[in-house]
Design an enzyme around this catalytic site. Sequence first.
Site, mmCIF file in Angstrom:
data_model
loop_
_atom_site.group_PDB
_atom_site.id
_atom_site.type_symbol
_atom_site.label_atom_id
_atom_site.label_comp_id
_atom_site.label_asym_id
_atom_site.label_seq_id
_atom_site.Cartn_x
_atom_site.Cartn_y
_atom_site.Cartn_z
ATOM 1 N N ALA A 267 135.965 27.783 -58.331
ATOM 2 C CA ALA A 267 134.710 27.654 -59.001
ATOM 3 C C ALA A 267 133.634 27.911 -58.413
ATOM 4 O O ALA A 267 133.386 29.250 -58.334
ATOM 5 C CB ALA A 267 134.780 25.989 -59.718
ATOM 6 N N CYS A 268 132.890 27.257 -57.712
ATOM 7 C CA CYS A 268 131.678 27.344 -56.988
ATOM 8 C C CYS A 268 131.831 28.200 -56.031
ATOM 9 O O CYS A 268 130.902 29.107 -55.504
ATOM 10 C CB CYS A 268 131.185 25.881 -56.848
ATOM 11 S SG CYS A 268 130.826 24.974 -58.321
#
Length: 186
Positions: free
Chosen positions: A118-119
């Site tokens: 994700a990030c």
Amino acid sequence: MAAMTTLDNRPDSALLVVDVQTAVVEGAYRRDEVVANIAALVRRARAKGVAVVWVQHSDADLVRGSDGWQIVPEMSPDDGEPVIEKHYGDAFEDTDLEQVLTDSGVGRLVVVGAETDACVRSTLHGAFTRGYDVALVGDAHTAGDKTQWGAPPVEAVIAHTNLYWSYQAAPGRTAAVATAAEIDLE
């Protein structure tokens, strides 16, 4: 490795610590080992005078100021080290990260943190498309188990991210993967 960044007059590197927050890494794959690797890299960066930039996520489920939002107890930003608060996966989106890096002459990022899929991944791509050289520390990022939603096991997510990032290419900049022991912070 010589910097090739497409950004002018940006010869320096920074260690970008993405979302190493209590709730984000709680129960994450190899959490203690990854956090220890990141803490060691933070110490090495500081000793070499390499900028350390912290990123802290918040949203409806990760409330700013809550216990889970805090950076893990094993490490913390020193006075003067920037802390970028973000609300999107890519740490550049709707933050002052780009300005902080510009002001510091940074053209190369060494990325560590959570969550791999994700990030961390969003920020890797965000930095690369903005012209930065981007190195991922292969044993200093992690994620939680998302197999119940159809994702591969975390070990496979990490291995795949390390594999594909080691083969990224674009004009005038570099992508690389190295272990915490091998990474050149400068």
